[in-house]
Design a protein around this motif. Structure first.
Motif, PDB file in Angstrom:
ATOM      1  N   TYR A  18       0.871  -1.319  -0.191  1.00  0.00           N
ATOM      2  CA  TYR A  18      -0.065   0.190  -0.104  1.00  0.00           C
ATOM      3  C   TYR A  18       0.761   1.125  -0.110  1.00  0.00           C
ATOM      4  O   TYR A  18       0.582   2.298  -0.720  1.00  0.00           O
ATOM      5  CB  TYR A  18      -0.890   0.078   1.374  1.00  0.00           C
ATOM      6  CG  TYR A  18      -1.689   1.259   1.405  1.00  0.00           C
ATOM      7  CD1 TYR A  18      -2.765   1.374   0.734  1.00  0.00           C
ATOM      8  CD2 TYR A  18      -1.149   2.355   2.381  1.00  0.00           C
ATOM      9  CE1 TYR A  18      -3.646   2.657   0.892  1.00  0.00           C
ATOM     10  CE2 TYR A  18      -1.999   3.487   2.421  1.00  0.00           C
ATOM     11  CZ  TYR A  18      -3.170   3.646   1.581  1.00  0.00           C
ATOM     12  OH  TYR A  18      -3.839   4.693   1.988  1.00  0.00           O
ATOM     13  N   TRP A 168      -4.231   6.732  10.712  1.00  0.00           N
ATOM     14  CA  TRP A 168      -4.769   5.755   9.735  1.00  0.00           C
ATOM     15  C   TRP A 168      -3.635   5.280   8.737  1.00  0.00           C
ATOM     16  O   TRP A 168      -2.390   5.234   8.732  1.00  0.00           O
ATOM     17  CB  TRP A 168      -5.917   6.143   9.250  1.00  0.00           C
ATOM     18  CG  TRP A 168      -6.859   6.417  10.305  1.00  0.00           C
ATOM     19  CD1 TRP A 168      -7.506   5.597  11.090  1.00  0.00           C
ATOM     20  CD2 TRP A 168      -7.398   7.903  10.628  1.00  0.00           C
ATOM     21  NE1 TRP A 168      -8.346   6.461  12.109  1.00  0.00           N
ATOM     22  CE2 TRP A 168      -8.236   7.485  11.685  1.00  0.00           C
ATOM     23  CE3 TRP A 168      -7.262   9.097  10.170  1.00  0.00           C
ATOM     24  CZ2 TRP A 168      -9.141   8.883  12.499  1.00  0.00           C
ATOM     25  CZ3 TRP A 168      -7.899  10.041  10.739  1.00  0.00           C
ATOM     26  CH2 TRP A 168      -8.769   9.918  11.917  1.00  0.00           C
ATOM     27  N   ASN A 169      -4.261   5.156   7.521  1.00  0.00           N
ATOM     28  CA  ASN A 169      -3.341   4.967   6.363  1.00  0.00           C
ATOM     29  C   ASN A 169      -3.488   5.850   5.493  1.00  0.00           C
ATOM     30  O   ASN A 169      -3.433   5.809   4.255  1.00  0.00           O
ATOM     31  CB  ASN A 169      -3.629   3.621   5.798  1.00  0.00           C
ATOM     32  CG  ASN A 169      -5.058   3.573   5.081  1.00  0.00           C
ATOM     33  OD1 ASN A 169      -5.734   4.518   5.484  1.00  0.00           O
ATOM     34  ND2 ASN A 169      -5.364   2.802   4.628  1.00  0.00           N
ATOM     35  N   ILE A 170      -3.734   7.405   5.842  1.00  0.00           N
ATOM     36  CA  ILE A 170      -3.639   8.436   5.107  1.00  0.00           C
ATOM     37  C   ILE A 170      -2.240   9.120   4.888  1.00  0.00           C
ATOM     38  O   ILE A 170      -1.969   9.625   5.955  1.00  0.00           O
ATOM     39  CB  ILE A 170      -4.821   9.435   5.465  1.00  0.00           C
ATOM     40  CG1 ILE A 170      -6.115   8.714   5.765  1.00  0.00           C
ATOM     41  CG2 ILE A 170      -4.847  10.311   4.236  1.00  0.00           C
ATOM     42  CD1 ILE A 170      -7.172   9.625   6.018  1.00  0.00           C
TER      43      ILE A 170
ATOM     44  N   ARG B 352      -8.058  15.157   2.486  1.00  0.00           N
ATOM     45  CA  ARG B 352      -7.747  13.619   2.128  1.00  0.00           C
ATOM     46  C   ARG B 352      -8.366  12.377   2.760  1.00  0.00           C
ATOM     47  O   ARG B 352      -8.942  12.430   3.974  1.00  0.00           O
ATOM     48  CB  ARG B 352      -6.147  13.456   2.272  1.00  0.00           C
ATOM     49  CG  ARG B 352      -5.409  14.236   1.336  1.00  0.00           C
ATOM     50  CD  ARG B 352      -4.094  13.578   1.568  1.00  0.00           C
ATOM     51  NE  ARG B 352      -3.453  14.173   0.118  1.00  0.00           N
ATOM     52  CZ  ARG B 352      -2.500  13.763  -0.317  1.00  0.00           C
ATOM     53  NH1 ARG B 352      -1.702  12.656   0.049  1.00  0.00           N
ATOM     54  NH2 ARG B 352      -1.772  14.224  -1.356  1.00  0.00           N
ATOM     55  N   HIS B 353      -9.297  11.902   1.863  1.00  0.00           N
ATOM     56  CA  HIS B 353     -10.121  10.750   2.266  1.00  0.00           C
ATOM     57  C   HIS B 353      -9.757   9.644   1.525  1.00  0.00           C
ATOM     58  O   HIS B 353      -9.699   9.590   0.227  1.00  0.00           O
ATOM     59  CB  HIS B 353     -11.595  11.188   2.062  1.00  0.00           C
ATOM     60  CG  HIS B 353     -12.599  10.021   2.408  1.00  0.00           C
ATOM     61  ND1 HIS B 353     -13.325   9.403   1.171  1.00  0.00           N
ATOM     62  CD2 HIS B 353     -12.776   9.381   3.565  1.00  0.00           C
ATOM     63  CE1 HIS B 353     -13.863   8.567   1.809  1.00  0.00           C
ATOM     64  NE2 HIS B 353     -13.747   8.372   3.152  1.00  0.00           N
ATOM     65  N   THR B 354      -9.604   8.358   1.973  1.00  0.00           N
ATOM     66  CA  THR B 354      -8.713   7.137   1.314  1.00  0.00           C
ATOM     67  C   THR B 354      -7.879   7.854   0.203  1.00  0.00           C
ATOM     68  O   THR B 354      -6.909   8.413   0.637  1.00  0.00           O
ATOM     69  CB  THR B 354      -9.984   6.194   0.592  1.00  0.00           C
ATOM     70  OG1 THR B 354     -10.746   7.063  -0.354  1.00  0.00           O
ATOM     71  CG2 THR B 354     -11.294   5.873   1.838  1.00  0.00           C
ATOM     72  N   GLU B 357      -8.559  13.363  -3.040  1.00  0.00           N
ATOM     73  CA  GLU B 357      -8.123  14.521  -2.538  1.00  0.00           C
ATOM     74  C   GLU B 357      -8.887  15.734  -3.102  1.00  0.00           C
ATOM     75  O   GLU B 357      -9.196  15.666  -4.269  1.00  0.00           O
ATOM     76  CB  GLU B 357      -6.544  14.830  -2.824  1.00  0.00           C
ATOM     77  CG  GLU B 357      -6.301  16.149  -2.240  1.00  0.00           C
ATOM     78  CD  GLU B 357      -4.764  16.287  -2.476  1.00  0.00           C
ATOM     79  OE1 GLU B 357      -3.521  15.672  -1.955  1.00  0.00           O
ATOM     80  OE2 GLU B 357      -4.553  17.275  -3.395  1.00  0.00           O
ATOM     81  N   ILE B 413     -10.800  11.230   7.567  1.00  0.00           N
ATOM     82  CA  ILE B 413     -10.179  12.169   6.839  1.00  0.00           C
ATOM     83  C   ILE B 413      -9.056  12.957   7.516  1.00  0.00           C
ATOM     84  O   ILE B 413      -8.930  13.031   8.782  1.00  0.00           O
ATOM     85  CB  ILE B 413     -11.094  13.125   6.334  1.00  0.00           C
ATOM     86  CG1 ILE B 413     -11.823  13.893   7.554  1.00  0.00           C
ATOM     87  CG2 ILE B 413     -12.425  12.593   5.751  1.00  0.00           C
ATOM     88  CD1 ILE B 413     -12.163  15.311   7.422  1.00  0.00           C
TER      89      ILE B 413
END
Lengths: 301, 430
Positions: A18, A168-170, B352-354, B357, B413
């Motif tokens: 990832y 998280w993973n951001i 930013r979300h997953t 952007e 986010i």
């Protein structure tokens, strides 16, 4: 019903893939720092997986101290050929010759810390906006504070007290012109995870990691490989021993361990039983309590 | 000290099949957090001789009488000089059953953002309570953060039992008090263990002095607690990270969507929908370098190909046709502010979300929370460093999300300052 459960190596692998894909997506011109050591070998293996069936979308960058184990160079060249990769070499010798860095003097002279300048020069010259490395948080206390995505200012410096929070993973790879990022895809792996993964994936490794006969000498409790790059004191006796290396770096500061471990399984057994960390054989970390933090702030990997 | 955790003969096959548990600890200077972590690392043989030598030497140099295990976790020079934990430090140890990642964070209110960061990826939180002091402000704060960040499991470790004569009544009183408070929070699974980290009682080894306690030791609980249900296995979500087009003769028409599954599972043949386009297709293959899969599930990283050629790029999401997330441009989040520069009301930020952007505007700050008392503050809603507040956000493009309660990946986010590029806030979609 299917058992939706990943073992820890699969979960670490998924996390690292990832991160590698985030790098490809967020940066225009990333490079992968490749030393021929086990950690960068694992990162490269993960990169092959992350972009399969496409090729790895990164250039490999080797910061070459000129004091190499020949086995590591041979391994590197073969790997590059096998996977059709692009390799760039940033040479410490060249930097010394053109005067950007000055060689250390004395018996403990090492080119390890000198790698920072050629690395930063290579990043600038090739306009790399991200350099990935195989550093792990379990290696060293300053690295335990490192982010996956680690911001570097226009001088390539790390500011450990002012790091971006990473949740998280951001991953936030936004930067200004001239700045770059260091990214560490295997941050959460331990030395044991790395070896177990190499074993699970049956990744071919440089022969240095396996037990072999070598001319070595002892200095300050560490056994080093005898080589033309090291000036020996008259009291240092060179002898032939059965050794292997737990880490592979610059030959002048990488210590050997006495070992009969000839297979990956043997190595795993040995790592499990070991009472010292792999960096216990690295002279570059022993210079002071905050040696790594200081080098990292200046732009080291 | 017994070291029965590691057998001499290491079983490499068993090691390959361990689970990973991420947990966070929060604590301030003298509640025994460093001692506890030191104890877990030491008793599981995860402190190595050269690390021990180094901290012994450092302790001696500082004139400390005992070996200061905090020096092991406080990695930065400034932290060692000031004797405090500033940043999140990650520690690793394993037993034959599990591998553990500890996010070790400072506990003081001025480091709320670090606690939030450490909590964001944790399956479990250890909350330390000093048996002499009982439940204090810090306990409330740590518990609230654990609940806000939806950490699935909480262990309340009631420490320093040696200093209250191993008294059962003291323990029970704290448990009752905590339960009364926790009923106001969204905490699913909570455990209480009486321990003495200094002497190791009930940390790794069962304590004879606490013979009235019949539950598991701390390490046993860490090793066995069920974490299989921590991930959302129901709602299939696949945020596209990267499009793979090999440009090789063997894969001439290959177009794969690379990503990490954020929830649920996908099977070959599944009817799926791509967002935001809304086009439907079927999963043709799930590709990995180790061979194609029939099924993939969270949190695997895979590459998906579809039957039909539809336009999908980074930031899009592949979901099941009959199970789509919310698609909105306006929503509320619980925001933790993480920057010295205060939130600008009606200000514009990058969101930013997953893998998506976009720009957003802060429409309204509804209330700020006193995280020690959980009181809502509505008259002074200036939002600065470490504040937690509920705000309404409007984005320039629709986002596809779930509530944070439902999915920690598709429900979270971050906000980024446009001029400094710094991450200024973390948000959990309500």
């Amino acid at each position: 019903m299917t058992d939706y459960h990943l073992n820890h190596l699969k979960e670490l692998e998924a996390e690292s893939i990832y991160v590698l894909r985030e790098v490809a997506a967020q940066f225009e011109n990333p490079c992968l720092l490749f030393s021929g050591g086990k950690d960068s070998i694992v990162v490269l293996h993960l990169a092959l997986k992350a972009f399969y069936p496409a090729s790895v979308p990164f250039t490999l960058l080797h910061v070459d101290t000129g004091h190499n184990f020949q086995e590591a160079l041979d391994y590197r060249d073969e790997l590059v050929k096998k996977h059709g990769l692009r390799l760039l070499v940033a040479s410490v010798q060249e930097a010394i010759d053109n005067g950007s860095v000055r060689e250390e003097k004395g018996f403990n002279a090492s080119r390890n810390a000198l790698q920072t300048i050629p690395l930063l020069e290579a990043i600038e010259k090739n306009k790399f906006d991200c350099a990935m490395g195989g550093a792990r948080r379990d290696e060293e206390k300053a690295r335990a504070k490192e982010r996956f995505f680690s911001h570097r200012d226009e001088f390539g410096q790390w500011d450990p007290k002012n790091q971006r929070p990473e949740l998280w993973n951001i991953f936030n790879g936004r930067k200004h012109v001239g700045e770059h990022f260091r990214v560490f895809p295997i941050s959460n792996w331990t030395e044991m995870d790395v070896w177990q993964y190499i074993y699970q994936e049956q990744i071919e490794m440089p022969s240095l990691y396996f037990s072999h006969k070598r001319k070595v000498f002892e200095r300050d409790g560490v056994w080093y490989a005898a080589s033309e790059f090291i000036q020996n004191k008259p009291t240092e006796i060179i002898e032939e021993r059965i050794v292997r290396f737990r880490t592979v770096g610059d030959i002048t500061c990488t210590g050997a361990v006495f070992s009969e471990a000839a297979t990956l399984e043997d190595i795993i057994q040995e790592v499990a039983a070991s009472r010292t960390t792999e960096r216990g054989t690295r002279a570059d970390d022993k210079r002071s309590e905050a040696a790594m933090e200081d080098r990292k702030k200046a732009g080291y990997f | 000290m017994t070291n029965d955790l590691m057998t001499d003969e290491f079983d490499s096959k068993a090691y390959l099949d361990m689970e990973l548990l991420r947990f966070s600890t929060a604590g301030s200077v003298d509640d025994g957090k460093s001692t506890l972590i030191g104890r877990l690392l030491y008793d599981s043989k995860s402190i190595f001789q050269d690390q021990m030598d180094a901290i012994e030497a450092a302790s001696a140099k500082r004139g400390e009488e005992y070996v200061n295990l905090a020096l092991l976790t406080d990695g930065l020079r400034a932290e060692r000089e000031q004797g405090i934990t500033i940043d999140v430090a990650y520690r690793y140890f394993s037993t034959p059953k599990r591998k553990f990642i500890i996010a070790d964070t400072p506990g003081h209110i001025q480091y709320t953002r670090n606690m939030v960061t450490g909590a964001s990826t944790a399956n479990l939180a250890i909350i330390l309570v000093d048996a002499r002091k009982g439940i204090i402000e810090q306990t409330y704060r740590h518990s609230y953060i654990a609940s806000l960040l939806q950490i699935p499991h909480i262990i309340v470790a009631i420490n320093k039992m040696d200093l209250v004569n191993w008294d059962e009544k003291t323990f029970n009183k704290i448990v009752q008090e905590y339960k009364a408070f926790a009923s106001k929070l969204d905490i699913k699974d909570v455990h209480f263990i009486p321990i003495s980290a200094l002497e190791g009682d009930n940390v790794v080894n069962r304590s004879e002095k606490l013979d009235w306690y019949k539950g598991p030791t701390l390490l046993y609980l860490l090793e066995t607690i069920h974490i299989g249900s921590d991930i959302n296995h129901i709602d299939a979500r696949f945020p596209v990270q990267y499009v793979i087009r090999p440009m090789k003769n063997d894969y001439h028409d290959f177009r794969g969507y690379a990503g990490r599954i954020a929830g649920g599972a996908f099977r070959v043949g599944d009817k799926v929908k791509a967002l935001p386009s809304g086009f439907s297709s079927k999963i043709k293959s799930i590709v990995t370098m180790d061979g194609d899969l029939q099924e993939a599930f969270a949190p695997q990283s895979v590459t998906i190909t579809l039957e039909d050629e539809i336009d999908i790029s980074r930031g899009d999401m592949i979901v099941r046709e009959n199970n789509v997330p919310q698609i909105e441009q306006e929503f509320d989040v619980m925001l933790c502010w993480m920057n010295e520069k205060k939130l600008v009301p009606r200000g514009k930020y990058i969101l930013r979300h997953t893998s998506r952007e976009c720009k957003c505007i802060i429409k309204e700050a509804k209330y700020k929370l006193n995280i020690n008392t959980l009181q809502r503050i509505t008259d002074d809603i200036e939002i600065g460093l470490n504040d937690i507040a509920r705000v309404s956000i409007r984005t320039t493009v629709p986002l596809f999300f779930d509530s944070y309660r439902k999915n920690r990946i598709t429900g979270s986010i971050i906000l980024v300052d446009e001029s400094t590029n710094e991450t200024v806030a973390a948000g959990m979609i309500v």
